[in-house]
Design a protein around this motif. Structure first.
Motif, mmCIF file in Angstrom:
data_model
loop_
_atom_site.group_PDB
_atom_site.id
_atom_site.type_symbol
_atom_site.label_atom_id
_atom_site.label_comp_id
_atom_site.label_asym_id
_atom_site.label_seq_id
_atom_site.Cartn_x
_atom_site.Cartn_y
_atom_site.Cartn_z
ATOM 1 N N TYR A 1 -6.818 -26.775 -5.963
ATOM 2 C CA TYR A 1 -6.319 -27.600 -7.052
ATOM 3 C C TYR A 1 -6.542 -26.838 -8.349
ATOM 4 C CZ TYR A 1 -6.148 -31.105 -10.676
ATOM 5 O OH TYR A 1 -5.849 -31.768 -11.831
ATOM 6 N N GLN A 2 -5.485 -26.670 -9.110
ATOM 7 C CA GLN A 2 -5.583 -26.026 -10.418
ATOM 8 C C GLN A 2 -4.730 -26.820 -11.395
ATOM 9 O OE1 GLN A 2 -4.620 -21.842 -10.180
ATOM 10 N NE2 GLN A 2 -5.514 -21.704 -8.145
ATOM 11 N N HIS A 3 -5.149 -26.803 -12.656
ATOM 12 C CA HIS A 3 -4.352 -27.532 -13.638
ATOM 13 C C HIS A 3 -4.504 -26.942 -15.023
ATOM 14 C CE1 HIS A 3 -8.227 -29.430 -14.583
ATOM 15 N NE2 HIS A 3 -7.696 -29.701 -15.738
ATOM 16 N N SER A 4 -3.526 -27.246 -15.841
ATOM 17 C CA SER A 4 -3.592 -27.003 -17.281
ATOM 18 C C SER A 4 -3.288 -28.361 -17.908
ATOM 19 C CB SER A 4 -2.576 -25.933 -17.693
ATOM 20 O OG SER A 4 -1.259 -26.384 -17.477
ATOM 21 N N ALA A 5 -3.075 -28.378 -19.190
ATOM 22 C CA ALA A 5 -2.834 -29.657 -19.867
ATOM 23 C C ALA A 5 -1.616 -30.390 -19.317
ATOM 24 C CB ALA A 5 -2.669 -29.431 -21.364
ATOM 25 N N ASP A 6 -0.560 -29.647 -18.942
ATOM 26 C CA ASP A 6 0.656 -30.330 -18.507
ATOM 27 C C ASP A 6 1.240 -29.816 -17.189
ATOM 28 O OD1 ASP A 6 1.388 -27.912 -19.566
ATOM 29 O OD2 ASP A 6 2.895 -28.698 -20.919
ATOM 30 N N ASN A 7 0.434 -29.100 -16.396
ATOM 31 C CA ASN A 7 0.884 -28.589 -15.111
ATOM 32 C C ASN A 7 -0.229 -28.720 -14.074
ATOM 33 O OD1 ASN A 7 3.564 -27.178 -15.691
ATOM 34 N ND2 ASN A 7 2.227 -26.355 -17.281
ATOM 35 N N VAL A 8 0.154 -28.989 -12.841
ATOM 36 C CA VAL A 8 -0.795 -29.087 -11.732
ATOM 37 C C VAL A 8 -0.243 -28.303 -10.558
ATOM 38 C CG1 VAL A 8 -1.740 -30.642 -9.977
ATOM 39 C CG2 VAL A 8 -1.783 -31.315 -12.358
ATOM 40 N N TYR A 9 -1.133 -27.571 -9.890
ATOM 41 C CA TYR A 9 -0.823 -26.905 -8.622
ATOM 42 C C TYR A 9 -1.846 -27.415 -7.626
ATOM 43 C CZ TYR A 9 -0.430 -23.209 -5.116
ATOM 44 O OH TYR A 9 -0.260 -22.517 -3.942
ATOM 45 N N ILE A 10 -1.384 -27.994 -6.519
ATOM 46 C CA ILE A 10 -2.303 -28.585 -5.555
ATOM 47 C C ILE A 10 -1.764 -28.371 -4.139
ATOM 48 C CG2 ILE A 10 -1.240 -30.862 -5.814
ATOM 49 C CD1 ILE A 10 -3.993 -32.113 -5.323
ATOM 50 N N VAL A 11 -2.663 -27.994 -3.237
ATOM 51 C CA VAL A 11 -2.322 -27.848 -1.822
ATOM 52 C C VAL A 11 -3.060 -28.948 -1.076
ATOM 53 C CG1 VAL A 11 -2.374 -26.348 0.199
ATOM 54 C CG2 VAL A 11 -2.038 -25.355 -2.085
ATOM 55 N N VAL A 12 -2.294 -29.764 -0.351
ATOM 56 C CA VAL A 12 -2.845 -30.941 0.314
ATOM 57 C C VAL A 12 -2.662 -30.822 1.832
ATOM 58 C CG1 VAL A 12 -2.792 -33.455 0.427
ATOM 59 C CG2 VAL A 12 -2.210 -32.296 -1.718
ATOM 60 N N PRO A 13 -3.746 -30.576 2.556
ATOM 61 C CA PRO A 13 -3.633 -30.557 4.020
ATOM 62 C C PRO A 13 -3.308 -31.960 4.546
ATOM 63 C CG PRO A 13 -5.668 -29.503 3.280
ATOM 64 C CD PRO A 13 -5.083 -30.221 2.108
ATOM 65 N N VAL A 14 -2.340 -32.035 5.447
ATOM 66 C CA VAL A 14 -1.878 -33.329 5.948
ATOM 67 C C VAL A 14 -1.719 -33.248 7.466
ATOM 68 C CG1 VAL A 14 -0.008 -35.034 5.866
ATOM 69 C CG2 VAL A 14 -0.666 -33.814 3.794
ATOM 70 N N ARG A 15 -1.963 -34.381 8.074
ATOM 71 C CA ARG A 15 -1.801 -34.524 9.523
ATOM 72 C C ARG A 15 -0.900 -35.746 9.749
ATOM 73 N NH1 ARG A 15 -5.749 -33.543 13.926
ATOM 74 N NH2 ARG A 15 -5.261 -35.052 15.532
ATOM 75 N N TYR A 16 0.239 -35.533 10.427
ATOM 76 C CA TYR A 16 1.134 -36.629 10.789
ATOM 77 C C TYR A 16 1.061 -36.843 12.296
ATOM 78 C CZ TYR A 16 3.399 -36.825 6.226
ATOM 79 O OH TYR A 16 3.665 -36.986 4.887
ATOM 80 N N THR A 17 0.881 -38.096 12.690
ATOM 81 C CA THR A 17 0.896 -38.463 14.104
ATOM 82 C C THR A 17 1.960 -39.540 14.305
ATOM 83 O OG1 THR A 17 -0.824 -40.148 13.773
ATOM 84 C CG2 THR A 17 -1.556 -37.947 14.467
ATOM 85 N N ALA A 18 2.439 -39.641 15.548
ATOM 86 C CA ALA A 18 3.432 -40.667 15.880
ATOM 87 C C ALA A 18 3.448 -40.859 17.385
ATOM 88 C CB ALA A 18 4.819 -40.250 15.386
#
Length: 183
Positions: free
Chosen positions: A128-145
Motif C-alpha cells: 500500500y502506497q499513497h500520496s495526497a491524491d493517489n493510492v496504489y494498493i495490492v489486495v490478495p483475494v480468494r474467490y470460492t464457489a
C-alpha cells in the motif's frame, strides 16, 4: 577566547536547529504514515501497509460486489477514464461504467459455468502506497464457489488498484486482477 566562545555558540545554535528539523521531520513522517527503513545516509521511506478506512471501503465494495453481482454498489466508484482488466473475455472494460461492465461479465461467466455462491474474501494487505491524491494498493483475494452443486471452485490472486482523489472522494483509476498462478 572570543573565537572559542563564538564557535561554541554557533555550534550550539546549529545543534538546536538540526535537532528541531529532525523532530519536525519525524512528526511529518508520523503524520503521513512513513517509516524509515535502513541506516546511515541511505534511508528509504516506505508507506505503512494499512490503508485508511475510506480507501479500504472502496476496495471492499468492489471485491464483495461479486458476492451478489451488485452493480449499483460499484456504479459510481470509477473515474471517467478508468480501466478494469481481468482474465476473462473481453479482458478489459473502460470508462466510468468499467466496474458495472466487469461485474456483469463475471456474472455471465458464472452462469455459463454453473458457478453459484461466489464469495470473495480479502487476505492480508502487504502493499500500500499513497500520496495526497493517489493510492496504489495490492489486495490478495480468494474467490470460492460451488460448481453444479457438487464440486468447488477456487480462484486465488490479487487485485492491483490505483485510486485517485476526485472532488473529495476516492475513485478507481485502474483495477487489474492477477491470478496467483500468473505471479
Amino acid at each position: 577566547m572570543i573565537k572559542n566562545t563564538l564557535l561554541k555558540s554557533a555550534f550550539s545554535v546549529l545543534t538546536v536547529i538540526l535537532l528541531t528539523l529532525n523532530c519536525r521531520a519525524h512528526e511529518i513522517d508520523k503524520h503521513v504514515g512513513l517509516k524509515n527503513v535502513g541506516a546511515g545516509s541511505h534511508v528509504i521511506k516506505r508507506v505503512d501497509s494499512i490503508p485508511p478506512k475510506d480507501v479500504l471501503a472502496v476496495v471492499k465494495t468492489v471485491i464483495y460486489a461479486l458476492n451478489t453481482f451488485n452493480i449499483e454498489s460499484v456504479a459510481d466508484l470509477y473515474t471517467p477514464n478508468a480501466v478494469v482488466a481481468d482474465d476473462e473475455p473481453p479482458y478489459s472494460w473502460n470508462g466510468p461504467t468499467a466496474g458495472v461492465q466487469w461485474v456483469n461479465a463475471v456474472e455471465k461467466l458464472c452462469k455459463e459455468n454453473r458457478l453459484t455462491k461466489l464469495t470473495g474474501t480479502i487476505e492480508s494487505i502487504n502493499v500500500y502506497q499513497h500520496s495526497a491524491d493517489n493510492v496504489y494498493i495490492v489486495v490478495p483475494v480468494r474467490y470460492t464457489a460451488d460448481v453444479d452443486g457438487k464440486d468447488s471452485f477456487l480462484a486465488e490472486g490479487g487485485f492491483t488498484f490505483v485510486l485517485r482523489m476526485i472532488n473529495g472522494k476516492w475513485m478507481i483509476k485502474s483495477q487489474v486482477w492477477m491470478p496467483r498462478k500468473g505471479m
